[in-house]
Structure formats: C-alpha cells, structure tokens
Scaffold this motif. Structure first.
Motif, PDB file in Angstrom:
ATOM      1  N   ARG A 402      -8.071 -14.291   1.210  1.00  0.00           N
ATOM      2  CA  ARG A 402      -8.364 -12.851   1.192  1.00  0.00           C
ATOM      3  C   ARG A 402      -7.786 -12.207  -0.064  1.00  0.00           C
ATOM      4  O   ARG A 402      -8.435 -11.378  -0.709  1.00  0.00           O
ATOM      5  CB  ARG A 402      -7.791 -12.189   2.445  1.00  0.00           C
ATOM      6  N   HIS A 403      -6.551 -12.586  -0.401  1.00  0.00           N
ATOM      7  CA  HIS A 403      -5.922 -12.052  -1.613  1.00  0.00           C
ATOM      8  C   HIS A 403      -6.703 -12.488  -2.855  1.00  0.00           C
ATOM      9  O   HIS A 403      -6.911 -11.692  -3.779  1.00  0.00           O
ATOM     10  CB  HIS A 403      -4.475 -12.543  -1.727  1.00  0.00           C
ATOM     11  N   TYR A 404      -7.100 -13.747  -2.865  1.00  0.00           N
ATOM     12  CA  TYR A 404      -7.858 -14.296  -3.994  1.00  0.00           C
ATOM     13  C   TYR A 404      -9.145 -13.511  -4.213  1.00  0.00           C
ATOM     14  O   TYR A 404      -9.483 -13.144  -5.353  1.00  0.00           O
ATOM     15  CB  TYR A 404      -8.149 -15.768  -3.717  1.00  0.00           C
ATOM     16  N   ASP A 405      -9.847 -13.224  -3.137  1.00  0.00           N
ATOM     17  CA  ASP A 405     -11.105 -12.480  -3.220  1.00  0.00           C
ATOM     18  C   ASP A 405     -10.871 -11.061  -3.755  1.00  0.00           C
ATOM     19  O   ASP A 405     -11.614 -10.577  -4.615  1.00  0.00           O
ATOM     20  CB  ASP A 405     -11.755 -12.427  -1.834  1.00  0.00           C
ATOM     21  N   SER A 406      -9.808 -10.406  -3.268  1.00  0.00           N
ATOM     22  CA  SER A 406      -9.506  -9.044  -3.737  1.00  0.00           C
ATOM     23  C   SER A 406      -9.094  -9.044  -5.204  1.00  0.00           C
ATOM     24  O   SER A 406      -9.440  -8.116  -5.952  1.00  0.00           O
ATOM     25  CB  SER A 406      -8.388  -8.426  -2.882  1.00  0.00           C
ATOM     26  N   LEU A 407      -8.368 -10.065  -5.628  1.00  0.00           N
ATOM     27  CA  LEU A 407      -7.962 -10.167  -7.034  1.00  0.00           C
ATOM     28  C   LEU A 407      -9.176 -10.342  -7.944  1.00  0.00           C
ATOM     29  O   LEU A 407      -9.244  -9.748  -9.028  1.00  0.00           O
ATOM     30  CB  LEU A 407      -6.994 -11.340  -7.221  1.00  0.00           C
ATOM     31  N   GLN A 436     -12.157   1.933  -7.908  1.00  0.00           N
ATOM     32  CA  GLN A 436     -12.520   0.675  -7.249  1.00  0.00           C
ATOM     33  C   GLN A 436     -11.449  -0.392  -7.450  1.00  0.00           C
ATOM     34  O   GLN A 436     -11.123  -1.146  -6.532  1.00  0.00           O
ATOM     35  CB  GLN A 436     -13.863   0.165  -7.788  1.00  0.00           C
ATOM     36  N   ALA A 437     -10.892  -0.453  -8.654  1.00  0.00           N
ATOM     37  CA  ALA A 437      -9.812  -1.410  -8.917  1.00  0.00           C
ATOM     38  C   ALA A 437      -8.601  -1.101  -8.043  1.00  0.00           C
ATOM     39  O   ALA A 437      -7.987  -2.004  -7.451  1.00  0.00           O
ATOM     40  CB  ALA A 437      -9.425  -1.378 -10.393  1.00  0.00           C
ATOM     41  N   LEU A 438      -8.261   0.199  -7.958  1.00  0.00           N
ATOM     42  CA  LEU A 438      -7.139   0.609  -7.107  1.00  0.00           C
ATOM     43  C   LEU A 438      -7.405   0.271  -5.647  1.00  0.00           C
ATOM     44  O   LEU A 438      -6.500  -0.138  -4.915  1.00  0.00           O
ATOM     45  CB  LEU A 438      -6.904   2.116  -7.259  1.00  0.00           C
ATOM     46  N   TYR A 439      -8.657   0.397  -5.235  1.00  0.00           N
ATOM     47  CA  TYR A 439      -9.038   0.081  -3.858  1.00  0.00           C
ATOM     48  C   TYR A 439      -8.763  -1.393  -3.558  1.00  0.00           C
ATOM     49  O   TYR A 439      -8.189  -1.728  -2.516  1.00  0.00           O
ATOM     50  CB  TYR A 439     -10.515   0.405  -3.660  1.00  0.00           C
ATOM     51  N   HIS A 440      -9.152  -2.275  -4.473  1.00  0.00           N
ATOM     52  CA  HIS A 440      -8.965  -3.715  -4.235  1.00  0.00           C
ATOM     53  C   HIS A 440      -7.491  -4.104  -4.286  1.00  0.00           C
ATOM     54  O   HIS A 440      -7.058  -5.000  -3.555  1.00  0.00           O
ATOM     55  CB  HIS A 440      -9.786  -4.517  -5.238  1.00  0.00           C
ATOM     56  N   PHE A 441      -6.703  -3.433  -5.141  1.00  0.00           N
ATOM     57  CA  PHE A 441      -5.250  -3.656  -5.112  1.00  0.00           C
ATOM     58  C   PHE A 441      -4.694  -3.250  -3.750  1.00  0.00           C
ATOM     59  O   PHE A 441      -3.862  -3.946  -3.172  1.00  0.00           O
ATOM     60  CB  PHE A 441      -4.554  -2.839  -6.220  1.00  0.00           C
ATOM     61  N   GLU A 443      -6.180  -3.174  -0.920  1.00  0.00           N
ATOM     62  CA  GLU A 443      -6.592  -4.099   0.138  1.00  0.00           C
ATOM     63  C   GLU A 443      -5.571  -5.204   0.347  1.00  0.00           C
ATOM     64  O   GLU A 443      -5.347  -5.655   1.471  1.00  0.00           O
ATOM     65  CB  GLU A 443      -7.938  -4.741  -0.223  1.00  0.00           C
ATOM     66  N   ILE A 444      -4.951  -5.649  -0.720  1.00  0.00           N
ATOM     67  CA  ILE A 444      -4.009  -6.774  -0.635  1.00  0.00           C
ATOM     68  C   ILE A 444      -2.762  -6.379   0.141  1.00  0.00           C
ATOM     69  O   ILE A 444      -2.312  -7.098   1.049  1.00  0.00           O
ATOM     70  CB  ILE A 444      -3.634  -7.266  -2.051  1.00  0.00           C
ATOM     71  N   THR A 445      -2.187  -5.245  -0.202  1.00  0.00           N
ATOM     72  CA  THR A 445      -0.912  -4.841   0.408  1.00  0.00           C
ATOM     73  C   THR A 445      -1.083  -4.021   1.679  1.00  0.00           C
ATOM     74  O   THR A 445      -0.111  -3.760   2.381  1.00  0.00           O
ATOM     75  CB  THR A 445      -0.075  -4.029  -0.601  1.00  0.00           C
ATOM     76  N   GLY A 446      -2.336  -3.609   1.969  1.00  0.00           N
ATOM     77  CA  GLY A 446      -2.570  -2.861   3.197  1.00  0.00           C
ATOM     78  C   GLY A 446      -2.559  -1.367   3.011  1.00  0.00           C
ATOM     79  O   GLY A 446      -2.629  -0.620   3.994  1.00  0.00           O
ATOM     80  N   GLN A 447      -2.490  -0.902   1.760  1.00  0.00           N
ATOM     81  CA  GLN A 447      -2.597   0.548   1.530  1.00  0.00           C
ATOM     82  C   GLN A 447      -4.022   1.017   1.808  1.00  0.00           C
ATOM     83  O   GLN A 447      -4.255   2.194   2.050  1.00  0.00           O
ATOM     84  CB  GLN A 447      -2.188   0.862   0.085  1.00  0.00           C
ATOM     85  N   VAL A 448      -4.955   0.078   1.760  1.00  0.00           N
ATOM     86  CA  VAL A 448      -6.334   0.328   2.174  1.00  0.00           C
ATOM     87  C   VAL A 448      -6.656  -0.694   3.253  1.00  0.00           C
ATOM     88  O   VAL A 448      -6.546  -1.901   3.023  1.00  0.00           O
ATOM     89  CB  VAL A 448      -7.323   0.160   0.994  1.00  0.00           C
ATOM     90  N   ASP A 451      -9.472  -1.334  11.053  1.00  0.00           N
ATOM     91  CA  ASP A 451      -9.150  -2.051  12.293  1.00  0.00           C
ATOM     92  C   ASP A 451      -9.743  -3.453  12.324  1.00  0.00           C
ATOM     93  O   ASP A 451      -9.130  -4.384  12.838  1.00  0.00           O
ATOM     94  CB  ASP A 451      -9.657  -1.256  13.510  1.00  0.00           C
ATOM     95  N   GLU A 452     -10.946  -3.612  11.754  1.00  0.00           N
ATOM     96  CA  GLU A 452     -11.590  -4.927  11.762  1.00  0.00           C
ATOM     97  C   GLU A 452     -10.784  -5.920  10.931  1.00  0.00           C
ATOM     98  O   GLU A 452     -10.563  -7.061  11.336  1.00  0.00           O
ATOM     99  CB  GLU A 452     -13.012  -4.822  11.213  1.00  0.00           C
ATOM    100  N   LEU A 453     -10.331  -5.479   9.758  1.00  0.00           N
ATOM    101  CA  LEU A 453      -9.530  -6.350   8.899  1.00  0.00           C
ATOM    102  C   LEU A 453      -8.239  -6.748   9.589  1.00  0.00           C
ATOM    103  O   LEU A 453      -7.870  -7.938   9.619  1.00  0.00           O
ATOM    104  CB  LEU A 453      -9.219  -5.636   7.576  1.00  0.00           C
ATOM    105  N   LEU A 454      -7.525  -5.776  10.162  1.00  0.00           N
ATOM    106  CA  LEU A 454      -6.268  -6.078  10.842  1.00  0.00           C
ATOM    107  C   LEU A 454      -6.505  -7.006  12.021  1.00  0.00           C
ATOM    108  O   LEU A 454      -5.705  -7.927  12.267  1.00  0.00           O
ATOM    109  CB  LEU A 454      -5.611  -4.776  11.313  1.00  0.00           C
TER     110      LEU A 454
END
Length: 465
Positions: A402-407, A436-441, A443-448, A451-454
């Motif tokens: 998941r992290h790899y994909d977001s990176l 969009q870049a901030l959004y993907h960052f 996603e990794i740490t959970g700032q975005v 419920d489905e992801l969690l």
C-alpha cells in the motif's frame, strides 16, 4: 468517529499455557474491571494510579474464578489512548473463557481483529504506517523483517514522509496565497527554492520506491527453485540446506513427483526453498504433472538453482558442452533471475576432473549435498543476491504494498509539478498537482483515510492486538 464502548479480547495466543492475558479497553474499562476484581489488599482500583499492578481475584458474587495480576493504564497514557486493563490469569482455556464471558456480561463487547491498534490510531497514539508495522512486527519470523518492522513502528518511515509533506505543504500554502492575489501578479513562493525542494522530494521518493524490491523479499522471503534432471540430488541438497530429512531421497529417478517447500533463515534473511520434480521426457502422467509444476515454480521463483550431477560431467567433454548450452537456454528463458549452477556429487571427482570442469564452466559451484561439502558457500552465494546494505546502514526500507503504491502516485504528481514549474504554467494548475501529491503522502500516514481502507488494513490483524 472514535468508538466509545468497551472491548475485550484475549491478547495471548489461544490455547492452554502458563499465563494468559485478557485485555480490556474503553471509557468504562476500569469501572467494569473493578466490578469483577477483588484486590487482596482491599484497594479500589478506580482510585489507583495509572501504570500500577494489583494482585487479587476475579469474582462473580461468591464465585472465585482465578487469582490474577491486574495491570492498570489510564488514558490517554495507554496503548490505545483509552482506559485499559490487562488481566494476567492462569492459562487454562476454561479460565480464559469464563473470565471473558463474565466481562461480556458486565458490559464489554468482543473486540474485532486489530481493534485495539485501530483505537490507538484513531486516538493519535500511532499513525497508520506505524499501526501497520505492529502487524508486521507480530508476523516477523527473522531478524531482518523484525528490524524493519521495529524501525517503522518507531516512526522512521513516518517521520521521513511527514517531513517531506510539511515542506511541500508550506510551499503549497504560498502557491495558494498567490491565487488570492492573482490580480496583483505577485509571487510569494520562491521558484528556485521550490525547484530544489521538488528535486529533493523526487530523490527521496525514488530511493524509498527502490527499497521496496529489498523490503518485499525480506518481509515475504525469497523463493528459490531447485531444478535439474532426475536423480541429480535436488532433494538431498534441500535436506542439506535445511539440516533435516525434509524430502524423500532414493536412487530411483523421479522419486519427487510434486514440489516440496520449506523455509530457512540465513543471516537474518528468509529463503523459501522449493524442491521440484526432475525435468525429463516421460510417459508417466503423474510425473508429467510434477514437471509442469516445476516450470511454474521457476516462473514464480526469484532465484533458480540449477543442479547437475558433477560426476557425469567427466569424460569426453560432451557433457560440459551440453551443460553450457543448457545454461544459455536458462539465461535466455529467465534473463532477470539470478541463476546458480551447481555440480553435485563433488566427493566423487578427482583433482584433475575438478580442474577441467571449473576451467570449462567457471561459474559452476561444486558441492556434495550428501557429505555437506560446499553448502555454506551456496548460502553465501544466495545472500549475495540480497542488497542488505540499506539494512546494515539502518536506512528506511519500504515493505508494504500500500505504501509502495502511494509513493508511486506521489512521485507521479511531483514530476507533474516539476514539469509545470519548468513550463511556467499557471499557479492554479500547479496547485492541483501539489494537492494530489499531498493527498498520496497523507494516505501513507493516515492523515487521509476512509472506513473502507481502515477496514481492509485492520482486518488482517490478530484479535487482541
């Protein structure tokens, strides 16, 4: 929304043991525990300090279930950030079940998989990547995967991502500010500094993305296929590597009809060895199926060990010529896979034979699986295929898909911003790519998150963690 109810689960593995730990977490955790706990000193645990231990009994009216040790953690200074109680009882399955059922009757709910760690995330005790590292730590079965999980849980990866995100966010704020003063045609963001920042972010992202190749094999193990003709000693080699009689060995060609897999940790790195059926022309239906599986395993493997009978390489040289042809075929068929050529039964070779073979096929590694000769050299050869430099230098290594994909997605957006900066596009268009870049960052740490992801992440946790 952060749950307000109180949950309970067994935190130690199910089954009988010396000690079992039952964990309770929630606003009413201490109150519920106090209703079933009788301290030997007569203390009221609702009035005791956090991080204290108390000896007593779990009771239900006159009935005593067990003598236990109760650990008290008051929120927010607990793993979950909530009031938490851990009951260390005797490890009888009956006792465990009776205490849990009692707590359920008193107002607790059975915890879902990973719900304690989910609450730790929701209460800000961990970010999402650290929470995922908890599951990796529980699942770690070798030194390398343990080391990576510990580094990530301590926040090494999170801190690196958070720092990049913060710097990008600062520039994004200046770009957004320019949009508010578009009519004045002013620039608040220094374009040269922004260019340097984007280059630095791109460099870090590429390093983290490249580390996934190492991290993935460390986390999941490196599949190694042992292939060759029948009766060259593939099963004997597997047994020698594992130091146990894992595979059936006989002088009858074609004994191994199906693949046999087992794992071995070499210097902290996990390897999954796959002993395959011997490759040859055969009319045997069952053996043919095994040979078909051999080629499937070669496709799936990351390293291929091609084993030959070293003793059969002696003679007029035609066997060595055939071997060179077979090596070239394998290299052409699997150009991206490391190939280890091994000549087995080296104990039968004379000094002259050994010299001739190695002069003709210098990459050949001579071993005697039966006598355990050359096996350690083979292990060192396998380790050489793994880039452990980053691990030794304690660098951040990405192991999570998941992290790899977001990176990858963040890198794509950063490169769009770089192109926009060089092309001189308007600030409003550049701001879209930055967001969009901030959004993907995030996603990794959970700032975005959502419920489905969690749900997908924490469903893979064990209950009680």
């Amino acid at each position: 929304m952060i749950p307000q109810d109180t949950i309970v689960a067994l935190a130690t593995p199910s089954g009988a043991g010396a000690i079992a730990v039952i964990r309770i977490s929630g606003n009413d955790a201490i109150k519920i525990a106090a209703g079933v706990f009788a301290s030997v000193s007569g203390k009221d645990i609702t009035k005791q300090k956090s991080h204290t231990l108390h000896l007593g009994h779990i009771t239900d009216g006159p009935k005593i279930y067990d003598q236990v040790l109760l650990s008290l953690f008051k929120g927010p200074n607990s793993y979950t950030g909530e009031n938490t109680v851990e009951i260390s009882c005797h490890g009888s399955v009956y006792i465990q079940q009776q205490i849990i059922q009692l707590l359920l009757r008193k107002g607790c709910r059975m915890a879902n998989a990973g719900e304690f760690t989910l609450r730790a995330f929701l209460n800000g005790k961990l970010d999402l990547s650290q929470a995922e590292a908890v599951a990796d730590l529980v699942a770690s079965d070798n030194e390398a995967s343990h080391q990576i999980a510990m580094q990530q849980m301590r926040g090494g990866f999170s801190n690196e991502i958070a720092k990049l995100r913060e710097e990008l966010l600062n520039f994004a704020s200046l770009i957004e500010l320019e949009l508010d003063f578009a009519e004045e045609d002013v620039e608040f963001a220094d374009r040269s500094q922004f260019h340097e920042l984007l280059n630095r972010i791109e460099f870090v992202l590429k390093r983290l993305i490249d580390s996934f190749a190492v991290g993935n094999v460390i986390k999941n193990g490196i599949p190694v296929a042992i292939v060759g003709e029948p009766n060259v000693g593939k099963s004997t080699l597997l047994n020698a590597l594992l130091n146990e009689e894992r595979a059936i060995v006989s002088d009858i060609a074609g004994t191994t009809r199906d693949t046999i897999e087992d794992e071995l940790v070499i210097n902290g790195i996990g390897f999954r060895f796959i002993d395959t059926a011997g490759i040859r022309e055969t009319q045997d239906v069952v053996e043919s199926i095994g040979i078909k599986k051999t080629f499937e395993k070669m496709e799936q493997a990351q390293v291929i060990i091609y084993l030959v009978d070293g003793y059969q390489l002696t003679g007029d040289g035609s066997s060595l010529d055939s071997l060179r042809i077979e090596i070239e075929k394998l290299k052409n068929q699997f150009p991206l896979k490391p190939l280890v050529i091994i000549g087995n039964k080296a104990d039968k070779l004379s000094v002259a034979d050994t010299s001739e073979i190695l002069n003709t096929v210098p990459e050949l590694l001579l071993v005697s699986a039966k006598n355990n000769i050359g096996v350690e050299e083979l292990k060192e050869k396998l380790l050489s295929f793994v880039n452990t430099g980053a691990l030794r230098n304690n660098e951040t290594i990405v192991t999570n898909t998941r992290h790899y994909d977001s990176l990858l997605k963040a890198l794509e957006e950063i490169q769009k911003v770089q192109w926009g900066l060089q092309s001189g596009i308007s600030a409003d268009l550049m701001a879209i790519d930055i967001r969009q870049a901030l959004y993907h960052f995030g996603e990794i740490t959970g700032q975005v998150t959502n419920d489905e992801l969690l749900g997908n992440i924490f469903a893979n946790f064990c209950i009680g963690k």
